[in-house]
Design a protein around this motif. Structure first.
Motif, PDB file in Angstrom:
ATOM      1  N   SER A 204       0.618  -1.256   0.054  1.00  0.00           N
ATOM      2  CA  SER A 204      -0.106  -0.195   0.081  1.00  0.00           C
ATOM      3  C   SER A 204       0.997   1.293  -0.014  1.00  0.00           C
ATOM      4  O   SER A 204       0.582   2.352  -0.622  1.00  0.00           O
ATOM      5  N   THR A 205       1.885   1.312   0.801  1.00  0.00           N
ATOM      6  CA  THR A 205       2.707   2.364   0.773  1.00  0.00           C
ATOM      7  C   THR A 205       3.630   2.490  -0.502  1.00  0.00           C
ATOM      8  O   THR A 205       3.597   3.731  -1.070  1.00  0.00           O
ATOM      9  N   LEU A 206       3.888   1.433  -1.100  1.00  0.00           N
ATOM     10  CA  LEU A 206       4.766   1.715  -2.603  1.00  0.00           C
ATOM     11  C   LEU A 206       3.792   2.137  -3.645  1.00  0.00           C
ATOM     12  O   LEU A 206       4.068   3.004  -4.364  1.00  0.00           O
ATOM     13  N   SER A 207       2.536   1.597  -3.543  1.00  0.00           N
ATOM     14  CA  SER A 207       1.399   1.915  -4.613  1.00  0.00           C
ATOM     15  C   SER A 207       0.993   3.420  -4.205  1.00  0.00           C
ATOM     16  O   SER A 207       0.740   4.394  -4.984  1.00  0.00           O
ATOM     17  N   PHE A 208       1.021   3.898  -2.924  1.00  0.00           N
ATOM     18  CA  PHE A 208       0.508   5.413  -2.510  1.00  0.00           C
ATOM     19  C   PHE A 208       1.867   6.209  -2.972  1.00  0.00           C
ATOM     20  O   PHE A 208       1.444   7.557  -3.407  1.00  0.00           O
ATOM     21  N   LEU A 209       3.192   5.911  -2.998  1.00  0.00           N
ATOM     22  CA  LEU A 209       4.057   6.690  -3.546  1.00  0.00           C
ATOM     23  C   LEU A 209       4.243   6.748  -5.014  1.00  0.00           C
ATOM     24  O   LEU A 209       4.974   7.173  -5.696  1.00  0.00           O
ATOM     25  N   GLY A 210       3.390   5.792  -5.821  1.00  0.00           N
ATOM     26  CA  GLY A 210       3.377   5.660  -7.292  1.00  0.00           C
ATOM     27  C   GLY A 210       4.093   4.641  -7.956  1.00  0.00           C
ATOM     28  O   GLY A 210       4.449   4.623  -9.168  1.00  0.00           O
ATOM     29  N   ILE A 211       4.676   3.842  -6.943  1.00  0.00           N
ATOM     30  CA  ILE A 211       5.600   2.806  -7.717  1.00  0.00           C
ATOM     31  C   ILE A 211       5.546   1.387  -7.406  1.00  0.00           C
ATOM     32  O   ILE A 211       6.042   0.531  -7.741  1.00  0.00           O
ATOM     33  N   GLY A 212       4.321   1.100  -6.892  1.00  0.00           N
ATOM     34  CA  GLY A 212       3.702  -0.099  -6.491  1.00  0.00           C
ATOM     35  C   GLY A 212       2.610  -0.534  -7.655  1.00  0.00           C
ATOM     36  O   GLY A 212       3.219  -0.768  -8.907  1.00  0.00           O
ATOM     37  N   VAL A 213       1.602  -1.010  -7.404  1.00  0.00           N
ATOM     38  CA  VAL A 213       0.686  -1.567  -8.282  1.00  0.00           C
ATOM     39  C   VAL A 213       0.411  -0.472  -9.258  1.00  0.00           C
ATOM     40  O   VAL A 213      -0.178   0.468  -8.890  1.00  0.00           O
ATOM     41  N   GLN A 214       0.491  -0.620 -10.697  1.00  0.00           N
ATOM     42  CA  GLN A 214       0.045   0.452 -11.601  1.00  0.00           C
ATOM     43  C   GLN A 214      -1.107   0.246 -12.280  1.00  0.00           C
ATOM     44  O   GLN A 214      -1.621  -0.837 -12.294  1.00  0.00           O
ATOM     45  N   PRO A 215      -1.800   1.419 -12.795  1.00  0.00           N
ATOM     46  CA  PRO A 215      -2.950   1.328 -13.368  1.00  0.00           C
ATOM     47  C   PRO A 215      -2.815   0.240 -14.649  1.00  0.00           C
ATOM     48  O   PRO A 215      -1.898   0.098 -15.240  1.00  0.00           O
ATOM     49  N   PRO A 216      -4.076  -0.366 -15.118  1.00  0.00           N
ATOM     50  CA  PRO A 216      -5.635  -0.339 -14.622  1.00  0.00           C
ATOM     51  C   PRO A 216      -5.682  -0.806 -13.410  1.00  0.00           C
ATOM     52  O   PRO A 216      -6.685  -1.045 -13.089  1.00  0.00           O
ATOM     53  N   ASP A 219      -5.527  -1.123  -6.132  1.00  0.00           N
ATOM     54  CA  ASP A 219      -5.142  -1.766  -4.764  1.00  0.00           C
ATOM     55  C   ASP A 219      -5.544  -0.459  -3.753  1.00  0.00           C
ATOM     56  O   ASP A 219      -5.766   0.740  -4.215  1.00  0.00           O
ATOM     57  N   TRP A 220      -5.446  -0.896  -2.593  1.00  0.00           N
ATOM     58  CA  TRP A 220      -6.092   0.143  -1.507  1.00  0.00           C
ATOM     59  C   TRP A 220      -4.963   1.390  -1.498  1.00  0.00           C
ATOM     60  O   TRP A 220      -5.572   2.361  -1.173  1.00  0.00           O
ATOM     61  N   GLY A 221      -3.794   0.927  -1.495  1.00  0.00           N
ATOM     62  CA  GLY A 221      -2.891   2.254  -1.470  1.00  0.00           C
ATOM     63  C   GLY A 221      -2.870   3.169  -2.563  1.00  0.00           C
ATOM     64  O   GLY A 221      -3.110   4.340  -2.300  1.00  0.00           O
ATOM     65  N   GLY A 222      -3.174   2.473  -3.711  1.00  0.00           N
ATOM     66  CA  GLY A 222      -3.383   3.170  -5.134  1.00  0.00           C
ATOM     67  C   GLY A 222      -4.782   4.319  -4.938  1.00  0.00           C
ATOM     68  O   GLY A 222      -4.831   5.368  -5.234  1.00  0.00           O
ATOM     69  N   ILE A 223      -5.813   3.611  -4.181  1.00  0.00           N
ATOM     70  CA  ILE A 223      -7.032   4.361  -4.108  1.00  0.00           C
ATOM     71  C   ILE A 223      -6.930   5.701  -3.259  1.00  0.00           C
ATOM     72  O   ILE A 223      -7.569   6.574  -3.276  1.00  0.00           O
TER      73      ILE A 223
END
Length: 271
Positions: A204-216, A219-223
């Motif tokens: 979730s932290t990685l996605s919040f920073l923009g380098i985790g799960v990528q669109p489309p 994941d919860w951090g990206g949301i």
């Protein structure tokens, strides 16, 4: 199971609910993961139970699909972490000598570098696919599991039944998986629950920073990242993933505590 405490029962229910929702996400989500169905940040209604996000997608559907991605990555990374870390930890404890020293010093070196910083450096130079995230997170976290597994195995490896197995001429695999592993399960099971939640927070932290799960993919951090600006306008779309992470963490820890107490009491009864 007849004497299961209410706290563990609540934890089992919530954990099962999250995993079932992740497993059957396409069947229970009202809309598609990336389908735009309304206006920007619509409030909750009978049509959109959690409202919509920053571009008009149904937030409940995004949460369900996001939970599927988050839980899958966290589960796979946790399995990889425990498989790698526990096997290497048991191996180092049984072998001892220079093998133990080399592995332990390498793990100390890896643990001296903050996992998040190391992940940021690596993911900035490679593509952040789901497979890459699982392998990276699993290997980085295996160092923590290694320390625990080795510490437990060192104490177990000097027990009489392990010495008897050595004298019988049992091979290394037998000693690790038949003598040490069954007696090290209690602390490992408790630690597995904690590491799983750490994986959820990590991805979730990685996605919040923009380098985790990528669109489309969602994941919860990206949301949280996508909807964080709404907090300035009193819109709580970014808070729902935080609630999901918190309740999942509490429920998994309740189950892990119950399993630890259960296995410990069973061992005491056999002794």
């Amino acid at each position: 199971m007849k004497n299961i405490p209410i706290s563990a029962l609540i934890g089992l229910f919530l954990t099962s609910l999250y995993f079932l929702a992740a497993l059957f996400a396409p069947m229970i989500a009202p809309y598609g993961m990336a389908e735009v169905v309304g206006d920007v940040w619509e409030p909750r209604s009978s049509e959109f139970l959690l409202g919509t996000d920053q571009i008009g997608r149904d937030l409940l559907s995004r949460m369900i699909y996001g939970g599927r991605t988050t839980i899958f990555i966290a589960t796979a990374a946790t399995i990889l972490s425990f498989t790698t870390g526990s096997v290497l930890g048991f191996f180092a404890a049984v072998m001892g000598g220079w093998v133990d020293q080399v592995l332990s010093r390498f793990v100390d070196l890896m643990m001296s570098i903050p996992s998040l910083i190391l992940a940021l450096v690596i993911l900035s130079s490679i593509e952040a696919t789901v497979g890459t995230l699982i392998v990276l997170m699993g290997l980085l976290d295996s160092t923590r599991v290694y320390r625990l597994a080795r510490a437990v195995a060192v104490d177990i490896s000097v027990m009489d039944y392990v010495e008897s197995a050595r004298l019988r001429g049992e091979k290394l695999g037998w000693i690790i998986f038949r003598e040490i592993l069954p007696n090290a399960l209690s602390p490992l099971v408790a630690e597995m629950g904690l590491r799983f939640i750490f994986m959820v927070l990590f991805i979730s932290t990685l996605s919040f920073l923009g380098i985790g799960v990528q669109p489309p993919l969602a994941d919860w951090g990206g949301i949280v990242k996508e909807n964080k600006e709404g907090i300035n306008f009193g819109i709580g779309a970014a808070l729902w993933p935080a609630v999901a992470i918190a309740t999942l963490a509490i429920s998994v820890n309740l189950v892990a505590d119950w399993i630890l107490n259960r296995t410990t009491s069973l061992k005491g009864g056999r002794g």
